[in-house]
Design a protein around this motif. Sequence first.
Motif, mmCIF file in Angstrom:
data_model
loop_
_atom_site.group_PDB
_atom_site.id
_atom_site.type_symbol
_atom_site.label_atom_id
_atom_site.label_comp_id
_atom_site.label_asym_id
_atom_site.label_seq_id
_atom_site.Cartn_x
_atom_site.Cartn_y
_atom_site.Cartn_z
ATOM 1 N N MET A 15 41.246 -12.033 36.876
ATOM 2 C CA MET A 15 41.448 -11.178 35.706
ATOM 3 C C MET A 15 41.023 -9.738 35.987
ATOM 4 S SD MET A 15 42.836 -12.591 33.025
ATOM 5 C CE MET A 15 42.299 -11.420 31.796
ATOM 6 N N ASN A 16 39.844 -9.552 36.579
ATOM 7 C CA ASN A 16 39.341 -8.204 36.817
ATOM 8 C C ASN A 16 40.207 -7.436 37.797
ATOM 9 O OD1 ASN A 16 37.242 -8.584 35.052
ATOM 10 N ND2 ASN A 16 35.683 -8.889 36.609
ATOM 11 N N LEU A 17 40.675 -8.098 38.858
ATOM 12 C CA LEU A 17 41.542 -7.412 39.816
ATOM 13 C C LEU A 17 42.857 -6.996 39.174
ATOM 14 C CD1 LEU A 17 41.032 -9.491 43.097
ATOM 15 C CD2 LEU A 17 40.103 -7.237 42.545
ATOM 16 N N VAL A 18 43.425 -7.872 38.355
ATOM 17 C CA VAL A 18 44.693 -7.552 37.695
ATOM 18 C C VAL A 18 44.512 -6.431 36.685
ATOM 19 C CG1 VAL A 18 46.454 -8.443 36.131
ATOM 20 C CG2 VAL A 18 45.724 -9.819 38.088
ATOM 21 N N VAL A 19 43.456 -6.503 35.880
ATOM 22 C CA VAL A 19 43.204 -5.461 34.875
ATOM 23 C C VAL A 19 42.939 -4.124 35.551
ATOM 24 C CG1 VAL A 19 41.574 -4.693 33.111
ATOM 25 C CG2 VAL A 19 42.395 -7.052 33.096
ATOM 26 N N GLN A 54 36.297 4.321 28.319
ATOM 27 C CA GLN A 54 37.545 3.654 28.711
ATOM 28 C C GLN A 54 37.326 2.605 29.792
ATOM 29 O OE1 GLN A 54 40.579 6.488 29.725
ATOM 30 N NE2 GLN A 54 40.123 7.811 27.990
ATOM 31 N N GLY A 55 36.116 2.502 30.290
ATOM 32 C CA GLY A 55 35.825 1.493 31.304
ATOM 33 C C GLY A 55 34.341 1.415 31.546
ATOM 34 N N SER A 56 33.849 0.207 31.787
ATOM 35 C CA SER A 56 32.413 0.024 31.996
ATOM 36 C C SER A 56 32.007 0.239 33.441
ATOM 37 C CB SER A 56 32.004 -1.393 31.579
ATOM 38 O OG SER A 56 32.611 -2.345 32.441
ATOM 39 N N GLY A 57 32.975 0.224 34.382
ATOM 40 C CA GLY A 57 32.615 0.323 35.790
ATOM 41 C C GLY A 57 32.054 -0.961 36.359
ATOM 42 N N LEU A 58 32.285 -2.076 35.667
ATOM 43 C CA LEU A 58 31.724 -3.351 36.103
ATOM 44 C C LEU A 58 32.768 -4.298 36.691
ATOM 45 C CD1 LEU A 58 29.327 -3.970 33.100
ATOM 46 C CD2 LEU A 58 28.648 -3.448 35.431
ATOM 47 N N GLY A 59 34.044 -3.942 36.572
ATOM 48 C CA GLY A 59 35.093 -4.866 37.012
ATOM 49 C C GLY A 59 35.001 -5.219 38.478
ATOM 50 N N LEU A 60 35.092 -4.222 39.366
ATOM 51 C CA LEU A 60 35.073 -4.506 40.792
ATOM 52 C C LEU A 60 33.691 -4.922 41.276
ATOM 53 C CD1 LEU A 60 37.414 -1.772 42.330
ATOM 54 C CD2 LEU A 60 37.899 -4.174 41.836
ATOM 55 N N SER A 61 32.622 -4.412 40.641
ATOM 56 C CA SER A 61 31.288 -4.849 41.048
ATOM 57 C C SER A 61 31.076 -6.318 40.700
ATOM 58 C CB SER A 61 30.216 -3.993 40.377
ATOM 59 O OG SER A 61 30.230 -4.167 38.978
ATOM 60 N N ARG A 89 34.718 4.518 48.748
ATOM 61 C CA ARG A 89 33.348 4.260 49.196
ATOM 62 C C ARG A 89 32.481 3.708 48.066
ATOM 63 N NH1 ARG A 89 28.628 6.915 49.257
ATOM 64 N NH2 ARG A 89 29.512 8.722 48.187
ATOM 65 N N ARG A 90 32.768 4.128 46.839
ATOM 66 C CA ARG A 90 31.923 3.726 45.711
ATOM 67 C C ARG A 90 32.594 2.699 44.803
ATOM 68 N NH1 ARG A 90 29.600 8.614 42.481
ATOM 69 N NH2 ARG A 90 28.294 6.893 41.775
ATOM 70 N N ALA A 91 33.752 2.189 45.208
ATOM 71 C CA ALA A 91 34.562 1.357 44.314
ATOM 72 C C ALA A 91 33.813 0.141 43.788
ATOM 73 C CB ALA A 91 35.843 0.913 45.028
ATOM 74 N N PHE A 92 32.946 -0.448 44.623
ATOM 75 C CA PHE A 92 32.273 -1.688 44.226
ATOM 76 C C PHE A 92 30.861 -1.450 43.688
ATOM 77 C CE2 PHE A 92 35.402 -2.933 47.467
ATOM 78 C CZ PHE A 92 36.132 -3.844 46.723
ATOM 79 N N GLU A 93 30.504 -0.166 43.467
ATOM 80 C CA GLU A 93 29.197 0.126 42.876
ATOM 81 C C GLU A 93 29.194 -0.259 41.398
ATOM 82 O OE1 GLU A 93 27.895 4.087 43.324
ATOM 83 O OE2 GLU A 93 28.129 4.130 45.506
ATOM 84 N N PRO A 94 28.109 -0.854 40.922
ATOM 85 C CA PRO A 94 28.023 -1.164 39.488
ATOM 86 C C PRO A 94 28.083 0.120 38.660
ATOM 87 C CG PRO A 94 26.334 -2.337 40.713
ATOM 88 C CD PRO A 94 26.956 -1.367 41.666
ATOM 89 N N PHE A 95 28.834 0.087 37.595
ATOM 90 C CA PHE A 95 28.947 1.159 36.607
ATOM 91 C C PHE A 95 29.750 2.368 37.109
ATOM 92 C CE2 PHE A 95 24.961 -1.056 35.689
ATOM 93 C CZ PHE A 95 25.205 -1.479 34.398
#
Length: 640
Positions: free
Chosen positions: A392-396, A451-458, A437-443
């Motif tokens: 779900m997170n990857l698709v969203v 518009q986004g929490s920054g938690l999807g990829l983390s 470089r920062r894509a998987f950082e929390p938040f």
Amino acid sequence: MAATRVLLIEDSEDDALLVTGRLRRSGLDIEYERVETAEGMTQALRDSPPEIIISDNSMPSFDARAALALLHATGLDIPFIVVSGQIGEESAAALMRAGAHDFVLKDNLTRLAPAVQRELTEVQERRKRRRAEAALRSTEDRFRLVAEHLKDVVFRYRLGATPRLEYISSAATALTGHSPEQLQSDVELLFAAVDPADRDVLLRSWQSPPEQPLTVRWRLPDGSPAWIEQRLVLVLVDDAAVGEGVLRDITEQVLDARRREELEHQLHQAERLDSLGQLAGGIAHDFNNLLGVISGYVRFVLDDLGEDHPSRQDIENIDHAAGRAAALTRQLLIFSRLQPSQPEVVDLNAVVAEIERLLRRTIGEDIDFRIEVRPTLPPVFIDRSRLEQIVMNLVVNARAAMPGGGRLTLATGTDDDRHVCLTVSDTGCGMTEEVKRRAFEPFFTTRGRGQGSGLGLSTVYGAVTEASGSIVLDSRVGEGTSITVRLPAAVHSAAAQPSGDDDESDLRGDGERILIVEDDDGIRQIACRILSGAGYSVLDTAIRSQALELVRDTGQAFDLLLSDVVMPGMPVTEFLDAVRDARPSMPILLMSGYTADQTANSRPLPDSIPLVTKPFKLATLLRRVKGVLETHRVHTSARR
């Protein structure tokens, strides 16, 4: 006061006594050592350097010239006085040129003591002067070192319609790319390095310096941005106003302040998540009980309906919706870190197929959504809810990268037959190197606030890492992004129960007595009905104290205790201890939809006691009960 140490180079003991006696009668407190060879002198200089050397001019194997040469070779500054019976003027002058400080004839020793006192005083003065010179050189070296390595730019200018630089330090070259001489010839080269939006502010500050430091944006010679702090004062020099200032690169401080601000924002987000977790925990137990009642009665209805009954599809849809609701509750608890994940052997293609309809509703009609699955994939060992969350997170996330529409592809496959791959690709805006470089950082998020929490990829990264997998990200600005999740293929003998339903005929009991302890009436009734219908003899209670009375009753015999974890009154760990004390060998099976709150302020649940998660399917409960009983029988037989 310590005696003056004298090294006497003399081959005659009588002459040595004559010299030392004269010095002592003159009031000098001395202690002396007599040598008459080069070896003796070398040893004396090494062991205890004297304060003054008095040497005979000529001896059979050693003379004053040789002694002077030996002294100079050591580098020691020790006064050297020659005492001789007879010496010509030319020889005396040669000795003075060689380094002797004075010479005294033996028949006129009255000059000896004043000469010794003079030389002792002069050598002290020389040493003081050398120490002062060394200290001055050291100070100059330190200041020179600071000046050469000072990163701040020091400058001085004359006021006027166009300020004129009188001086600027060499550190300005690093900030502007120009030498101090070039900047003094053309001050505009300095202002050209300032960000255009801040240039006028800096110019005005040179005419009227502000009381507080001024920070301006800067462009370094390599094009990278920087922040420069200026401190400036006006002084009067020859009745003319002169500006003196310092430019300091504070880029790191500015970035640190921004990072602190970001961390504060993250802390705020974490506090919101904590509140969300507390809310989730507060409702999870009761909500899962309600879902368990719904699922249980739905299954009873399905058992009573024929395969061709017109309402069967509706009831099955209710059952599916209850299962989705239970999965959603578990995702919320796992995301809030209130419940540990429960890995099992899962078919990735089956998970994709189950949530495909939800995915298509989520991404919208302006996206060309394609699913490409490779048949007969090996299973993976992962928490099912977390795998759904990954998809779900990857698709969203991919959908958000295509606000104007595009193509989104979800594909499954294998990598060297040891890994199962899930790839989500889009034709969106892509990522810069910094964003990658920062894509998987929390938040961390590139979307606007709110518009986004920054938690999807983390969250994806955490779930994949927990499953011993890896992630490969490939993205190019303007071309799109592809993220591949690699999960280890499951070993078929993994210690996890299969997710499919067993043949219920294999799960029936043989009259074993089961004590059910559950405070929720609906769940207790469901559990009793499932187990009774499967051939078990069931006794139930809603209170742990009553359960303990039944367990301790020697007239009762139970083959299994099935107990809820979260119940009012006695903590579950104390209850389990009491049960173990009364019936050490009785197997126990726990059930709960939420265990974190119960164990937060008490001992953790024993790993040796199995747990069935609520809401549970009929076959799931029967399978766990059967498994616990079979395991107990095997262990009992082994002990016999």
